[in-house]
Design an enzyme around this catalytic site. Structure first.
Site, PDB file in Angstrom:
ATOM      1  N   CYS A   1       0.745  -1.109  -0.087  1.00 46.25           N
ATOM      2  CA  CYS A   1      -0.060  -0.041   0.210  1.00 46.25           C
ATOM      3  C   CYS A   1       0.834   1.234   0.059  1.00 46.25           C
ATOM      4  CB  CYS A   1      -0.947   0.069   1.371  1.00 46.25           C
ATOM      5  SG  CYS A   1      -1.722  -1.549   1.480  1.00 46.25           S
TER       6      CYS A   1
ATOM      7  N   LYS B   1     -10.129   6.339   4.162  1.00 46.57           N
ATOM      8  CA  LYS B   1     -11.510   6.044   4.841  1.00 46.57           C
ATOM      9  C   LYS B   1     -12.361   6.288   3.633  1.00 46.57           C
ATOM     10  CE  LYS B   1     -14.639   4.505   7.112  1.00 46.57           C
ATOM     11  NZ  LYS B   1     -15.395   4.515   5.954  1.00 46.57           N
TER      12      LYS B   1
ATOM     13  N   CYS C   1     -12.934   0.822   8.601  1.00 45.22           N
ATOM     14  CA  CYS C   1     -12.091   0.048   7.548  1.00 45.22           C
ATOM     15  C   CYS C   1     -12.391   1.072   6.299  1.00 45.22           C
ATOM     16  CB  CYS C   1     -12.606  -1.165   7.256  1.00 45.22           C
ATOM     17  SG  CYS C   1     -12.766  -2.165   8.757  1.00 45.22           S
TER      18      CYS C   1
ATOM     19  N   HIS D   1      -9.025   3.746  -1.313  1.00 41.58           N
ATOM     20  CA  HIS D   1      -7.648   3.141  -1.458  1.00 41.58           C
ATOM     21  C   HIS D   1      -7.268   2.370  -2.439  1.00 41.58           C
ATOM     22  CE1 HIS D   1      -4.103   1.646   0.004  1.00 41.58           C
ATOM     23  NE2 HIS D   1      -4.504   0.717   0.902  1.00 41.58           N
TER      24      HIS D   1
END
Length: 390
Positions: A86, A331, A209, A335
């Site tokens: 990431c 969030k 998440c 992502h």
């Protein structure tokens, strides 16, 4: 070594786009970055390209960099692909900065992309899991939500923090993302909704998440020798820091901090010759709500255990002393793994050039980006400075 400047940055919307391919997304982000270059930029001006992607779904794992750069007309330009989970986007920007500082390039494209929503949930979990520790995490069934849940449990046990503090992260970032037309989850949520959301991995629930997203982002960098040819804005890369840590959570000394973030932040501050108190805002890696709280402490915004207090007091709100994740963060904004770190730079560039729309802060000078790979195996931190007052 020569100074490096951001001369343009742009991204696609982050979200679910089943009808769009990764080349198309990258081309849109590259075009958006070029459009932000005040005096224009020809494709022939780009000396080097660095492209970040995990390769989710197995699409073009080999030569994925040239697959997108050739598509946008960067013929015969040396292109490297960066994979650091990431944190790949942050490391792509770092490598672009290194190429310019070394004197090997004057203009570099640092971009990233990912397509993540065209697979089943089980397949997506597999591709996310490859960034975790293989033998003792992924192959034993532990997901990243499970790993970060362990970190959250340890944090809640160690400090004066509650699951409600995790939900405050979601409320703040959704409020910011609701003002971002590029955000994947661009809606507000109440604290009551965030607290009552279904459990994912105790103590983390759904609102703690980030989503899996499709998207691309691109950053154009130039040396001090040529920056005036492209722009009158002077957004300087003031500091760069990076570090690595053990990939597996069980192998580390602490569950409540990430040493790679601490060291990367320290190096970035030292090179920028500033400290945390000099920052005007930051984009931090909030893949899970606990990650944002830990980032506050690792980056020196507060002492260990004090992160929840920053949230409760509104310090990291847009009108606070140190706004965090004005874009909505991972969030709310989303992502798409390879594009996440470069997307953070897009937000900083927009803020420092006065182009953040409804999210615009008042005359910021210093902005920080913090991009983490996995659960902390690698971290890249950049500090950007607006040198010329608008």
């Amino acid at each position: 070594m020569r100074d490096v400047y951001v001369i343009g940055a742009g991204q696609t919307a982050f979200g679910s786009f089943p009808e769009r391919g990764y080349r198309e997304l990258f081309a849109e982000a590259y075009a958006a970055a070029r459009d932000r270059v005040d005096h224009g930029l020809d494709t022939d001006d780009v000396d080097e390209a660095v492209v970040a992607t995990l390769g989710v779904g197995g699409r073009q794992i080999g030569l994925s960099g040239p697959a997108v750069t050739e598509h946008v007309g960067l013929h015969n330009v040396p292109c490297s692909r960066i994979e650091n989970a990431c944190g790949a986007g942050g490391f792509a920007v770092r490598q672009g900065v290194q190429a310019i500082k070394s004197g090997m390039a004057d203009v570099v494209l640092a971009g990233g992309f990912e397509v993540m929503t065209d697979m089943s949930g089980d397949t997506t979990k597999y591709w996310l899991g490859v960034s975790g520790e293989t033998e003792w995490e992924r192959l034993t069934g532990t997901t990243f939500s499970g790993v970060y849940a362990q970190m959250a449990s340890a944090y809640l046990d160690a400090y004066d923090a509650t699951p409600e503090d995790l939900s405050r992260v979601a409320v703040k970032n959704h409020a910011n993302g609701a003002k971002n037309p590029k955000a994947h989850l661009g809606f507000e949520c109440s604290l009551e909704d965030a607290v009552a959301a279904p459990a994912v991995a105790d103590p983390l629930n759904l609102y703690h998440c980030c989503p899996t997203s499709d998207g691309a982002a691109a950053v154009l960098l130039a040396s001090e020798d040529v920056v005036a040819e492209y722009t009158d804005e002077r957004v300087r890369v003031a500091g760069v820091g990076a570090a690595s840590e053990r990939v597996g959570l069980a192998e580390r000394d602490s569950y409540t901090s990430i040493s790679a973030s601490q060291e990367a932040g320290k190096r970035a501050y030292e090179r920028a010759r500033i400290g945390p108190d000099d920052l005007d805002f930051a984009e931090v890696h909030d893949c899970f709500a606990i990650a944002e709280l830990i980032a506050y402490e690792d980056l020196g915004f507060c002492e260990p255990g004090e992160a929840p207090q920053l949230l409760r007091e509104g310090v990291t709100d847009p009108n606070g002393d140190l706004p965090v994740n004005t874009s909505g963060g991972l969030k709310s904004k989303g992502h798409p793994i390879g594009a996440t770190g470069t997307g953070q730079v897009v937000e900083v560039f927009d803020q420092l050039t006065g182009n953040a729309g409804d999210r615009q802060l008042e005359d910021p000078r210093y902005g920080l980006t913090h991009n983490v790979g996995g659960s902390g195996g690698a971290t890249a931190v950049h500090i950007f400075e607006q040198e010329v007052a608008r």
